[in-house]
Each structure stands twice: as structure tokens, then as C-alpha cells.
Design a protein around this motif. Structure first.
Motif, PDB file in Angstrom:
ATOM      1  N   TYR A 166      26.099  36.346  49.439  1.00 52.59           N
ATOM      2  CA  TYR A 166      25.285  37.554  50.159  1.00 52.59           C
ATOM      3  C   TYR A 166      25.242  36.662  51.207  1.00 52.59           C
ATOM      4  O   TYR A 166      23.885  35.837  51.637  1.00 52.59           O
ATOM      5  CB  TYR A 166      24.580  38.097  49.860  1.00 52.59           C
TER       6      TYR A 166
ATOM      7  N   TYR B 178      32.984  43.990  37.850  1.00 52.18           N
ATOM      8  CA  TYR B 178      32.444  43.008  39.294  1.00 52.18           C
ATOM      9  C   TYR B 178      32.242  44.392  40.546  1.00 52.18           C
ATOM     10  O   TYR B 178      32.279  44.400  41.854  1.00 52.18           O
ATOM     11  CB  TYR B 178      33.792  42.495  39.686  1.00 52.18           C
TER      12      TYR B 178
ATOM     13  N   TYR C 182      29.217  45.625  47.612  1.00 51.83           N
ATOM     14  CA  TYR C 182      29.030  44.075  48.673  1.00 51.83           C
ATOM     15  C   TYR C 182      30.402  43.898  49.648  1.00 51.83           C
ATOM     16  O   TYR C 182      29.749  44.076  50.579  1.00 51.83           O
ATOM     17  CB  TYR C 182      29.268  43.145  48.029  1.00 51.83           C
TER      18      TYR C 182
ATOM     19  N   ARG D 265      39.288  38.178  49.287  1.00 52.08           N
ATOM     20  CA  ARG D 265      39.219  38.347  50.936  1.00 52.08           C
ATOM     21  C   ARG D 265      39.750  38.454  52.365  1.00 52.08           C
ATOM     22  O   ARG D 265      39.922  39.276  53.366  1.00 52.08           O
ATOM     23  CB  ARG D 265      37.664  37.460  50.906  1.00 52.08           C
TER      24      ARG D 265
ATOM     25  N   GLU E 100      29.983  43.401  43.178  1.00 54.24           N
ATOM     26  CA  GLU E 100      31.088  42.907  44.239  1.00 54.24           C
ATOM     27  C   GLU E 100      32.130  43.557  44.700  1.00 54.24           C
ATOM     28  O   GLU E 100      31.877  42.983  46.005  1.00 54.24           O
ATOM     29  CB  GLU E 100      32.238  41.635  43.589  1.00 54.24           C
TER      30      GLU E 100
ATOM     31  N   ASP F 207      33.105  33.213  51.903  1.00 55.64           N
ATOM     32  CA  ASP F 207      33.496  33.528  50.919  1.00 55.64           C
ATOM     33  C   ASP F 207      33.282  33.494  49.964  1.00 55.64           C
ATOM     34  O   ASP F 207      33.375  32.350  48.926  1.00 55.64           O
ATOM     35  CB  ASP F 207      35.192  31.903  51.071  1.00 55.64           C
ATOM     36  N   MET F 208      32.598  34.704  49.181  1.00 52.24           N
ATOM     37  CA  MET F 208      31.503  35.290  48.155  1.00 52.24           C
ATOM     38  C   MET F 208      31.974  34.106  47.048  1.00 52.24           C
ATOM     39  O   MET F 208      31.418  33.767  45.828  1.00 52.24           O
ATOM     40  CB  MET F 208      31.114  36.418  48.026  1.00 52.24           C
ATOM     41  N   TYR F 209      33.332  34.264  46.881  1.00 55.43           N
ATOM     42  CA  TYR F 209      33.836  33.366  46.035  1.00 55.43           C
ATOM     43  C   TYR F 209      33.815  32.093  45.395  1.00 55.43           C
ATOM     44  O   TYR F 209      33.535  31.884  44.479  1.00 55.43           O
ATOM     45  CB  TYR F 209      35.173  33.654  45.800  1.00 55.43           C
TER      46      TYR F 209
ATOM     47  N   PRO G   4      25.196  37.823  44.396  1.00 55.21           N
ATOM     48  CA  PRO G   4      24.600  38.480  43.253  1.00 55.21           C
ATOM     49  C   PRO G   4      25.227  37.629  42.035  1.00 55.21           C
ATOM     50  O   PRO G   4      25.049  37.097  40.750  1.00 55.21           O
ATOM     51  CB  PRO G   4      26.157  39.441  43.124  1.00 55.21           C
TER      52      PRO G   4
ATOM     53  N   MET H  18      41.331  39.127  33.180  1.00 55.80           N
ATOM     54  CA  MET H  18      39.937  39.817  33.919  1.00 55.80           C
ATOM     55  C   MET H  18      39.701  38.293  34.782  1.00 55.80           C
ATOM     56  O   MET H  18      38.927  38.834  35.856  1.00 55.80           O
ATOM     57  CB  MET H  18      39.089  40.045  32.992  1.00 55.80           C
ATOM     58  N   TYR H  19      39.914  37.412  34.707  1.00 58.50           N
ATOM     59  CA  TYR H  19      38.885  36.227  35.368  1.00 58.50           C
ATOM     60  C   TYR H  19      39.468  36.152  36.241  1.00 58.50           C
ATOM     61  O   TYR H  19      39.247  36.121  37.626  1.00 58.50           O
ATOM     62  CB  TYR H  19      39.275  35.161  34.262  1.00 58.50           C
TER      63      TYR H  19
ATOM     64  N   LEU I   3      36.458  39.572  44.744  1.00 57.98           N
ATOM     65  CA  LEU I   3      36.245  38.623  46.315  1.00 57.98           C
ATOM     66  C   LEU I   3      37.209  37.474  45.964  1.00 57.98           C
ATOM     67  O   LEU I   3      37.045  37.686  47.171  1.00 57.98           O
ATOM     68  CB  LEU I   3      35.060  37.730  45.812  1.00 57.98           C
ATOM     69  N   LEU I   4      38.287  37.787  45.301  1.00 53.21           N
ATOM     70  CA  LEU I   4      39.590  37.089  45.631  1.00 53.21           C
ATOM     71  C   LEU I   4      40.335  37.120  46.905  1.00 53.21           C
ATOM     72  O   LEU I   4      41.598  37.285  47.395  1.00 53.21           O
ATOM     73  CB  LEU I   4      40.513  37.143  44.415  1.00 53.21           C
TER      74      LEU I   4
ATOM     75  N   LEU J  87      36.198  35.274  29.882  1.00 56.23           N
ATOM     76  CA  LEU J  87      37.390  35.220  29.961  1.00 56.23           C
ATOM     77  C   LEU J  87      38.104  34.494  30.681  1.00 56.23           C
ATOM     78  O   LEU J  87      39.516  34.351  30.580  1.00 56.23           O
ATOM     79  CB  LEU J  87      37.549  36.301  31.742  1.00 56.23           C
TER      80      LEU J  87
ATOM     81  N   GLU K 124      41.077  40.843  55.404  1.00 57.53           N
ATOM     82  CA  GLU K 124      39.865  40.670  56.355  1.00 57.53           C
ATOM     83  C   GLU K 124      41.035  40.849  57.653  1.00 57.53           C
ATOM     84  O   GLU K 124      40.950  41.223  58.319  1.00 57.53           O
ATOM     85  CB  GLU K 124      39.813  39.290  56.466  1.00 57.53           C
TER      86      GLU K 124
ATOM     87  N   TYR L 297      33.331  43.691  26.649  1.00 53.61           N
ATOM     88  CA  TYR L 297      34.268  43.584  26.764  1.00 53.61           C
ATOM     89  C   TYR L 297      35.846  43.837  25.777  1.00 53.61           C
ATOM     90  O   TYR L 297      36.501  43.955  25.295  1.00 53.61           O
ATOM     91  CB  TYR L 297      34.857  43.486  28.806  1.00 53.61           C
TER      92      TYR L 297
END
Lengths: 368, 368, 368
Positions: free
Chosen positions: B229, C266, C272, C245, C269, B235-237, B265, C236-237, C242-243, A242, C249, A272
Motif C-alpha cells: 500500500y 481482487y 485501493y 496501472r 486491489e 506499482d503495487m503489482y 493487501p 484470472m491470473y 493492478l496490471l 491460478l 495513470e 474459484y
């Protein structure tokens, strides 16, 4: 003919693989085990033998053994040639496109000799970074260096090459943006002063790729990229395809054929990209021989979005014929699973797509 | 013995789990539901009960119920001990390695008491960040602080600890590069002035990990990392194990055993890392009890590239025995699926690998 | 009633889709093929036809054909209406929530007309960036612009909108942190001076989202986000949920309902995130019609951790009814697979969850 038999019978063009080695190489069992993993040779051999791949390699060795009482023993040259022929013929390998940049110990470097050893047609792939490093040593300044590299690249087709390959992902990553000539000149000077001829400058690699792209385009030759899965030396975090979006947007849309190699674990991302960019091709090589339990799942994931006209078979094998064989075996099993499950599509169309994946797409991309 | 029965009979070393709680804790049903998710306690209980995990937890509660008319009622201490024994024995739990850093309400903190409650052997894991925070409060400057932390870490093995754990991924991420002592000293001073003793400085955490690594190596103790997880606080990123490459390159290659926990994941990424770095181990804990529909798929993905000698069972369970039980149940189901599908490999070898995953790898990594 | 039949009979609320087009639109076959991919119209049609989706589209066209000898021919208005009714009724579409921001050629823009064409109830979704761009052209400075945008957003519910949508992921990504008003004012001035009214400033988009959030909250309306899979124009990157968050929050915990659309690749993600944040919903739309071989796998992965009360059906379809139909067909097949495999859970509970996913969750989120 049943779909299963049809798949078994398809000729394979292996559009990404490497050199085999000589029958005289010592320690066949150890060499075979070591090539069943991407780990370096300092990785514990015991762990390597605790992987499914090693048992897949042994399975191929047993199946085609010259000497069934000792399938892993070294072979005499004529035995070895017969053994290679048997394996490559069994899986209908027709053509191998050899990436000349990776050289195992005891290699068979001569392409005619490889053709004779395997009974297949061999065509070479031009490795960009290695050639750039060679020209560093042969020239005194940026202009000369670039002239040398560019000229050699422009003659690639005339010299028998059917494509190019970049290992940018092994040197810094795949974020291949455009850079200025001034920046490249500065990076070149630093490279000249460095202790190593190894090309690692992101700026210089980006410069080369953006400026060789028109040279490839003019010859109608494709550009392969190492993507994702590789040895401990690749930063796989930076190997996400990507990241290539700006490069693809510019060059695929202008007609450059780009081929993403390996891709795992980013094969969904690669599929993709193939579904939205023209002239973008990909494979899931390397996982075929080295992750045999994964092949069906990975192929199914790779094809979730991609056109069947954009996905290619490859083994990424080297060293011994068992690796090529295992890749072909697992790949054809995965094809059978995929096409057996495929809804809506008439068998005739499925057969067209199977032919594309096994050889027609490669023929078109590489102009074979 | 069939492979199925062989798997059922394997003793389990749970190399990553937490404290159980007392029979006297109130609201057993609510506590059980809350631990069936990684969400905080302010997350709607109704949503938690609309997850598959909650039904898996209830299934275990029903199966082993002391009182089948009311499986979720609180139990008297002797009933509760018998109930725990029944569950841990049913799944052949032999040893639990308890991460002492997470403490639920109403915990059974005493390890001998936990051994008595469960009928298993208990060994503790040393939590790095918590200990670093304790020494902040006990010392006046960087040198004293580092001396205290390092000395305590150096005595870990003598004090009965079998491994260390870092939650760097909960504090900033896994990009664990090397930092200078001067940088660490500056970060320490800022930490002293901050309102909270919570250690969040990336610089300081990196300093601790790079400089405790030799201390662990000397004792032959492994270093666990939270990966992927976790609850909403991670911050899973930034929890992708590919970010650890520089750390692994340095320390695994020097002999430090590193264990990646959870990984989901990013379990494919973790499996890849285990296949190219020496001394790198991993599990897919937490998904076992909390994502019961995922376990087979995740285990299969985790093992696509990894050696069987590098993958471990763990539950990451806490609070109530049903969580440990559900993890074991789904994990063993997944093992059965994986080994039933595995090509090429003789049953005897499969059994060796099953033993490794269930207990032998843990015994070796933690020196049990 | 069997689970299979129960799923077949469920009414569907399609909470994310787009406009249909008129019977008078020319080249029905070409238009149908082009909407079977996310590629731009300059992507080779041949490659598009080498995708499984195209065959899925044809399958729907054949199944419901007005004229079985020529299923892809254009239809007269009354034939076309009957054809649409037949498809939407067959899959029990009850309500479509139309994202008004994407307008195909030859659209049916009038919502009453769409209701008449399809036999379903139609409700509109308010598109944030498009509205912000409209107000740029109608106002002279930041304060006026913000006043206009905010006022229109505050009247959305009164004007019949049932939700909002942001395409931040198409403009820069999902790293939606808080920004200062001064920063937004500066970015606004630059936007005014730019050649294009297209809103691409990350600062300004972040400002809008953080400051419209309370306006949405007050009306009880949800905020949809484009996430992951989209055409070549999305990076898509930067589309990894997860970005988000920090945004989640802050706002989900305050009660804002957030809905992540598409999510592939994703979707794990996203599942989750739904399992740890309150008020967070998601779907796996777009993959349903465009990646028909993927739907079961993707749905199973999406539901590994997520509560069933947080996952919604959507097609993301537009243009022709076959796309809505194929999405429903594959989605219901995937539901059947998922619930047939689901352990531990009584059938009655499974039926509750199926109802939630097909319509009840959408009814609750959008206040229908």
C-alpha cells in the motif's frame, strides 16, 4: 441431533498427512515445538514459541496427558500408543492417507505399525518427484528412466497406493504447461550431469506430469499438488493455483481428479477453480494446526464459491498426535461456524455437506 | 488489570512515521483531509471526504479540540503544542522513529523541535535512495559515488540513525536479486547521463541493497522496506513481499534484520514470511489511520501465522497529530479484539505479547 | 427511519447485468441451476447443486412463487411477467444497464420488451470486442476496419448507449500498455488470415482501448472492464486490476471514467485503485448472487480504502429474475452490516453514502 453434535461425531478421513515418530525420539518438547511451525530447525525456537500454534499444541498435550504433572515428558511405548489412540479416537479419525515423501527423524515408517499406533486405517500416497529421482540413479538414459518411472506409476494402485502427489511448487512453481519430448530428453541429460539428483528442471517436471496424467487416469487415481503455504524452501509467488489453468483445462476436463493441498493464502483462488473445473478438489490443510486463529476465516473464504462436494478435511500433520488433534479441533469449530451462518439451506442438506467434507468426498476421490 | 485496560495503558513506539507540520501552515482542514488519503493532491477532495478515514480524522479533531466550536481551525503555536501533547500523551506514544525521506509542506524538520512539540522521544531513519541521489550530485564516477554512499551509511549509527529504509518498491519493485558490479557501473553511467537525478534503475538499486546489507549488519541496524500500500506512484503489482524471497534467504539468514512496512493487501504474505525467515519483522501501518474499518480484520490476518515477536505497531502518520492518534486508537481496538478471541493462551502470556507488539519488539529491532 | 429500513427502501440501479430469457424456455429448474454458477454447462449439475448459491436461488423462487406447490415449474407468459414484476419491484430495481455482449439461449433481446417484462428502465452497454469482430467481417483492411469501429463507437451515445465494456481480461489479460499503429496493423493482418474471427491479439486489443479512449471521453461515457471472477475461460491470473496501472495513470487522469466489474478476489486491489486514481469506479458484482455466503465480507473488504462515491451496486445477473433478486437481497444485507459497524460517521452521512452506492453513483457515471 444438533448440528454441533453432528459435526463432533463425524468420522474424519485425513486425506493428506505424514508419518508419526517413535516414542523413543528424544526431546519431545522441542520436537513438538518445531513441528508447530513450517520454519526450518535453524529458525529461533523462541519465535516459534511466540506463535499461537505452539499454545494450541500444548493445549492438546495437556488435554490428553498421560501424566498431567508433566504433559510434555517422553512416554514409554505402551503409554505412547494409548496416548495416540486416545487422541485419534477422540476426534474420530478413521483413515489417514500418508504422503510418504516427507520423513521426519525417528519415523514410524511401517504403515501397519502406524495403524496399530493410531488405531486408524492407513493408505499411502505415491510421491512423483522422489520416485523420478530414484529412477535416475537406477537407469542409464532417458528412455530407461521414463520406462521405469512410468511402469512403477502404472502399478501404483496394484501396490496399494490410493493417489499421487507432486511437489512441483517446491521445485519451480505451478505454471504446468505442455513440453516436447525432445526438450525433456535434453533436460534429462543435463540432470544426469548435475551434481545433485534433486529434480529441479521445470521442463522435466512438466513432462512427467503431462505424461503421467493418462497413467493416473487409467487407474482412476487422483493427483495431489502442493499449493501455497509451505516452508521457506517453496517460492510461494510461483505457488498460485491460478497458474495451473492450462493443466486443469486439459486434464480435469478429461477426467483426471486433481487435488490442491493447503492453498493458503490462495484458498479463494482454489475455491474459484473448484467452482469452474470438473474433477477439481482442494483442502486448506496445514493452516488448521499451524494457524489456529485463522481456521474459521480461511474455511469460510475457501467455501465462498466452491461446491461442498469438492472440499476435503486434511491436517497435513506429522510427528506427534497433538498436531492431528489440533487440526481436527479447529477444523470442526470452523465447520460449526460456517454451517450455523449458512442461510437458506435446510438442516438435512447441511448434514449431507458436512459428511461430504469430513469423509465422503475423500472416499469418492481416493476410492476408499 | 483487564486485558482491555492493559492494552489501553501500553506505551507505543511508532517505528515508522514522518514529520509533523507547523501551526502556521494554512488551510488546516484541507491539509487534514488531504493527509487522510494516499491519493495525490489532484485527486478530488470531495471523494477524499467520502471516505471513512476523513470521519475518523474529524473524530480525533473533535475529541481533543482546543476550541470545540471550531475544531478544525488553525491554532496558535502554544495551543498547537498543547494539542499535540494531549493527543500523543493520550495514546501513550513514547518514541517516534521518523523516516526522513518524505517531507510535507511546512514541516517541522528539527528532531528536537519535534520532540518538544509532541512530548515524545524522536529517532531518525536513514533513507537509502535519497542519499544515493545526493551522492550522484556530489561525485564524478561510480567509485566515488559508491565510496560516498557507503561511508555515509557506515556512519549512520554514529550519527544517531536507528535504522535504514528502502523505497525500492516505489522505483521498480521488490524482486531484489543479486547483480554484478559491472552491471551497476553501466547503470550508473546511464543515470549520470539521464535528465533526472531520480534513481530508478533496478540494477543499481539491487546493487546498493545487496552491498549495503553487510554495512547495516555490521552496525546491527535494521533495513525497512516499503511494501504494498502506497500512493498512485507505486506499482503495487511489483510490491508483493513474496518477490523478496532470494534477498531474505541470503540476508536474514546472515543476521540482517529486515522490516516490511505497510504490507496491505499482502499482509498475509508478510506474516507467512515472518513465520519462516529469521530476523524478519513487519507491520500493517498506514491502513490503521487510512482504512479505519479494516484495522481489526487486517491485524487478525497479519497474525494468522506470524510470531507475536515479529509484528510491530506503526502509524506511518505525518502532518497532524490526529493521524497518529487515529492509528493508535484503531490499532489498540484491533489488539483487544485479537487477544479477546485468542484460544488456549493464558492471560499472562497474552500480556507479554501485547507488550512486544506495542514497544518491546521495536526496542529490540532498533536497539532503543 | 432506521438505517435498515432506509437500505431496504433504496432504489437500485443495476449498472451491470445481462438479458433475461423467455417464459417459453424449457427446463426452468435446470436453467436456473446452471446460471447459479460460472461453470460451463459440461460441469456436473450435481456439483452445482452442492453450492450455497443454488439454495439461494431456490429461496428466491420459493419466496415469490406463482405456484407454491411447484415453485420451479415453467410459467405462462402472463404469470412470468407478473413474477418478474414482483421480484424486481420487491427489491426496488429502477434501472438495468444491460451488457449486450452475452446472449443466453432463448433471450429477450428487445430492450423495450425487457422493460415491459421487468417493470424497469433499460439502457444498453456497448461491447467493444464484439463490435470490433463485426467490423472485421465487414471490411477489407486495417484502415477501413478501424474507421468502421471508431465511427460506430463515436455514435454510441447518440444511439442510446450509456457506456462501453471491454472483455480484454477474457482475451489475454489487463496489462493494457500503449502499442504502435504499425504493430496493430501487423496484428490485424494476422487476424484476417486466422481461422477465427475471435479477437485475441493483445496488441490489437490494447490498440483499440488506447485509441477508443478519447472517443469515449468526448462523449462522456464510461469504460467498463471485466476484472477477476468469471468462467473457466478467463485467465484470472492475468485479471488482476493492478496490471491496469499504466492505462489508469494515462486515461483516468485525463478524465475517462473507468469502471472495474466483479473484481473478486481482487476487490481489495480495486478498492485501493479507486482510492488513488480519479474517475475510477468499481463493483463486486457476480459474487452477490453466486457466492451468497461471501457478500458481506467482500463488500467490507472492498470498502476498506475506497470512497463511498466510487462503489456501485450490480448483480451481473442474467436469465431469470431470481438471480437479480438474490444479488439485491445479499447486497442490501451486506450494506446493513457495513453501515451498522461504521464508527464516527453521523447517520445522515451514512444515508448519503447508501444512496450513492445504490443509485446516485451510477446515475452520475452513466449520465442517467
Amino acid at each position: 441431533m444438533s448440528l454441533q453434535d453432528f459435526i463432533d461425531d463425524q468420522p474424519l478421513i485425513d486425506h493428506h498427512c505424514h508419518f508419526l515418530i517413535r516414542s523413543t525420539a528424544e526431546n519431545r518438547e522441542k520436537r513438538l515445538a518445531q513441528v508447530s511451525t513450517e520454519a526450518d530447525n535453524d529458525y529461533p525456537l523462541e519465535d516459534t514459541k511466540n506463535r499461537a500454534a505452539w499454545w494450541g499444541f500444548q493445549h492438546e498435550a495437556n488435554k490428553f496427558a498421560v501424566d498431567s504433572t508433566d504433559p510434555l515428558r517422553n512416554m514409554a511405548p505402551d503409554e505412547y500408543r494409548a496416548y495416540n489412540h486416545k487422541i485419534f479416537a477422540h476426534y474420530h479419525f478413521e483413515t489417514l492417507l500418508i504422503d510418504t515423501g516427507f520423513i521426519p527423524a525417528d519415523p514410524v515408517l511401517d504403515l501397519d505399525e502406524t495403524a496399530d499406533l493410531t488405531g486408524t486405517t492407513i493408505r499411502p500416497i505415491f510421491r512423483i518427484e522422489t520416485t523420478a529421482e530414484k529412477w535416475l540413479q537406477k537407469t542409464a538414459n532417458f528412455e530407461e528412466w521414463w520406462q521405469g518411472l512410468q511402469t512403477e506409476a502404472a502399478q501404483a494402485k496394484a501396490n496399494g497406493y490410493v493417489g499421487f502427489k507432486s511437489i512441483a511448487a517446491y521445485r519451480f512453481g505451478l505454471n504446468l504447461t505442455e513440453v516436447s519430448k525432445a526438450g525433456a530428453q535434453k533436460a534429462f541429460t543435463e540432470w544426469q550431469k548435475a551434481n545433485s539428483t534433486r529434480l529441479v528442471s521445470p521442463v522435466l517436471i512438466k513432462y512427467i506430469l503431462w505424461n503421467l496424467a493418462p497413467v493416473l487416469l487409467k487407474q482412476g487415481l487422483p493427483l495431489q499438488f502442493h499449493v501455497g503455504y509451505g516452508d521457506a524452501d517453496t517460492d510461494m509467488y510461483q505457488g498460485n493455483p491460478l497458474l495451473m489453468r492450462v493443466f486443469l483445462e486439459k486434464w480435469c476436463k478429461q477426467g483426471l481428479k486433481v487435488v490442491l493441498l493447503h492453498c493458503y493464502p490462495y484458498h479463494r483462488e482454489a475455491g474459484y477453480l473448484a467452482s469452474v473445473f470438473p474433477n477439481l478438489y482442494f483442502d486448506t490443510s496445514l493452516i488448521d494446526p499451524l494457524g489456529p486463529t485463522a481456521v474459521t476465516k480461511v474455511l469460510n473464504e475457501a467455501l465462498e464459491l466452491a461446491p461442498y462436494s469438492r472440499y476435503l478435511f486434511a491436517s497435513d500433520a506429522s510427528t506427534y498426535p497433538e498436531m492431528y488433534g489440533l487440526a481436527a479441533l479447529k477444523f470442526k469449530e470452523a465447520l460449526k461456524d460456517h454451517f450455523a451462518r449458512l442461510d437458506f439451506v435446510p438442516e438435512l442438506q447441511k448434514k449431507e455437506w458436512i459428511k461430504m467434507i469430513c469423509h465422503e468426498n475423500a472416499r469418492k476421490v481416493y476410492g476408499l
